[in-house]
Design an enzyme around this catalytic site. Sequence first.
Site, PDB file in Angstrom:
ATOM      1  N   ARG A  14      13.375  -5.374  -1.474  1.00 20.15           N
ATOM      2  CA  ARG A  14      13.904  -4.848  -2.733  1.00 20.15           C
ATOM      3  C   ARG A  14      12.898  -3.909  -3.390  1.00 20.15           C
ATOM      4  O   ARG A  14      13.262  -2.851  -3.906  1.00 20.15           O
ATOM      5  CB  ARG A  14      14.254  -5.997  -3.693  1.00 20.15           C
ATOM      6  CG  ARG A  14      15.501  -6.766  -3.318  1.00 20.15           C
ATOM      7  CD  ARG A  14      16.019  -7.577  -4.499  1.00 20.15           C
ATOM      8  NE  ARG A  14      15.033  -8.535  -4.984  1.00 20.15           N
ATOM      9  CZ  ARG A  14      14.912  -9.772  -4.529  1.00 20.15           C
ATOM     10  NH1 ARG A  14      15.712 -10.205  -3.558  1.00 20.15           N
ATOM     11  NH2 ARG A  14      14.000 -10.590  -5.037  1.00 20.15           N
TER      12      ARG A  14
ATOM     13  N   HIS B  58      -3.690  14.570  -9.887  1.00 15.81           N
ATOM     14  CA  HIS B  58      -3.888  13.150 -10.177  1.00 15.81           C
ATOM     15  C   HIS B  58      -2.890  12.610 -11.192  1.00 15.81           C
ATOM     16  O   HIS B  58      -2.633  11.405 -11.225  1.00 15.81           O
ATOM     17  CB  HIS B  58      -5.312  12.914 -10.679  1.00 15.81           C
ATOM     18  CG  HIS B  58      -6.350  13.087  -9.610  1.00 15.81           C
ATOM     19  ND1 HIS B  58      -6.575  12.139  -8.629  1.00 15.81           N
ATOM     20  CD2 HIS B  58      -7.211  14.105  -9.344  1.00 15.81           C
ATOM     21  CE1 HIS B  58      -7.530  12.556  -7.818  1.00 15.81           C
ATOM     22  NE2 HIS B  58      -7.943  13.742  -8.226  1.00 15.81           N
TER      23      HIS B  58
ATOM     24  N   ASP C 276      -1.086   9.097 -10.794  1.00 14.79           N
ATOM     25  CA  ASP C 276      -1.071   8.053 -11.822  1.00 14.79           C
ATOM     26  C   ASP C 276       0.350   7.628 -12.154  1.00 14.79           C
ATOM     27  O   ASP C 276       0.622   6.439 -12.368  1.00 14.79           O
ATOM     28  CB  ASP C 276      -1.763   8.560 -13.086  1.00 14.79           C
ATOM     29  CG  ASP C 276      -3.275   8.691 -12.914  1.00 14.79           C
ATOM     30  OD1 ASP C 276      -3.801   8.167 -11.905  1.00 14.79           O
ATOM     31  OD2 ASP C 276      -3.916   9.323 -13.768  1.00 14.79           O
TER      32      ASP C 276
ATOM     33  N   ASN D  69      -1.764  13.212  -4.320  1.00 14.63           N
ATOM     34  CA  ASN D  69      -2.782  13.677  -5.255  1.00 14.63           C
ATOM     35  C   ASN D  69      -3.223  15.098  -4.955  1.00 14.63           C
ATOM     36  O   ASN D  69      -3.407  15.925  -5.860  1.00 14.63           O
ATOM     37  CB  ASN D  69      -4.001  12.745  -5.205  1.00 14.63           C
ATOM     38  CG  ASN D  69      -3.857  11.536  -6.119  1.00 14.63           C
ATOM     39  OD1 ASN D  69      -3.099  11.567  -7.074  1.00 14.63           O
ATOM     40  ND2 ASN D  69      -4.579  10.478  -5.815  1.00 14.63           N
TER      41      ASN D  69
ATOM     42  N   ASP E 292       0.856  -1.191   0.000  1.00 16.85           N
ATOM     43  CA  ASP E 292       0.000   0.000   0.000  1.00 16.85           C
ATOM     44  C   ASP E 292       0.888   1.235   0.000  1.00 16.85           C
ATOM     45  O   ASP E 292       1.820   1.361   0.819  1.00 16.85           O
ATOM     46  CB  ASP E 292      -0.900   0.009   1.233  1.00 16.85           C
ATOM     47  CG  ASP E 292      -1.930   1.133   1.161  1.00 16.85           C
ATOM     48  OD1 ASP E 292      -2.965   0.934   0.512  1.00 16.85           O
ATOM     49  OD2 ASP E 292      -1.670   2.197   1.752  1.00 16.85           O
TER      50      ASP E 292
ATOM     51  N   GLU F 282      -4.603   2.336  -4.383  1.00 21.75           N
ATOM     52  CA  GLU F 282      -3.146   2.346  -4.281  1.00 21.75           C
ATOM     53  C   GLU F 282      -2.642   1.069  -3.626  1.00 21.75           C
ATOM     54  O   GLU F 282      -1.569   1.048  -3.026  1.00 21.75           O
ATOM     55  CB  GLU F 282      -2.662   3.580  -3.503  1.00 21.75           C
ATOM     56  CG  GLU F 282      -3.121   3.651  -2.067  1.00 21.75           C
ATOM     57  CD  GLU F 282      -4.437   4.386  -1.864  1.00 21.75           C
ATOM     58  OE1 GLU F 282      -4.681   4.822  -0.728  1.00 21.75           O
ATOM     59  OE2 GLU F 282      -5.219   4.526  -2.819  1.00 21.75           O
TER      60      GLU F 282
END
Length: 383
Positions: free
Chosen positions: A319, A269, A273, A264, A256, A299
Amino acid sequence: MQLNLATLVMLDIYILTLVGVLMLHAWSRGRDTTLGYLSGGLLVGALGTLIGSLREMNIDWLPIVFGNVLILLSAALAWTSLRVFAGRRPSLMAILAGPALWALLCIVPAFYASLPARIAVGSLLMAIYAGLGAWELWRRRRVLEVDVRPALLLASIHMSFYVLRAFFDSNLPFASNGQSTPFFTLVVLETLLYVIGLAFVTLAMVKERAELRYKSAALRDPLTGIGNRRAFVDAAELQLAECARRHLPAVLLLCDLDHFKRLNDNFGHAAGDQALAEFGRILAGRSRQQDLCARIGGEEFVCLLTEADAQAGLALAERIRREFAELPFVAEGQLSVSIGVALAQGAGHELTRLLSQADQALYAAKAAGRNRVELYRAEPRLG
């Protein structure tokens, strides 16, 4: 059995025209260039056949030269339709090579006057174009999304037929008594069967590929290019069942992006994106080919590793976290990622429980300050 010349020619022209118009209609609906080239080839072939039938009218140069040029152009366009379906660009030079060679040879008096030579050269050129069509499908058979064997078989039979004609036919296509010669009867019948078969299998391949692509698009996240929740759930349940059957380990990573709403709000946005797309790229790039990666929420991302233990899962998660942290807009402190890791064995290889445990580990990572990896640990039972 002798067949009337007019019947043969009219049937041939009718089938070529009818199927060509049907392919043209299919192309106009779907705009697949494969059908466009095939339609053009069939309609040009119908015109070439019509002109080729104009014998005994003291204009033999018209059917011999122009009629055969159009028939060879038809074969070239049919090959091009298979070439385009295989994902290659059309070659104008190759399309015109056969018709141009025929026209140039007809300038040579010895060739123009020799019926066996004309039959041999014309048949071999037809066979070459059919063979090229088969080759286009064969060389790309492993990457094409549909079964190309029926089209391969048709093109191979068509090629073989014209190779045989080049060596065994030396008669006039049309006899002076208005009847078709024996081999020309086979030419017409083989052409009719080939045209119908090629149109059918090509349309079927185009339709099947379109359906597969629509299905793939429905199972893929358009922003990141990886799978969506539906695709992940369907595939993950199958993989977990197989791991349970073979007693193999599996690990789930639930990721997450931290502070995504703030990104945002502060940068728009478009920046959000970009962050999602970059994380999807990292997740897919770092995981193995057999692993399942997907974006299952706004997300929120997930990755299922089969035949992997806790150490491998934690190493991959770290990683991914580190590489994402090194991105320029992330390094400025605007964004990070928290990852919860859970083991399939502990969840009984049940996807719902595995996601729940990974979510609890993710919550622990968030509570511990974010931008970290946490492994799910079951709380000890009292008593």
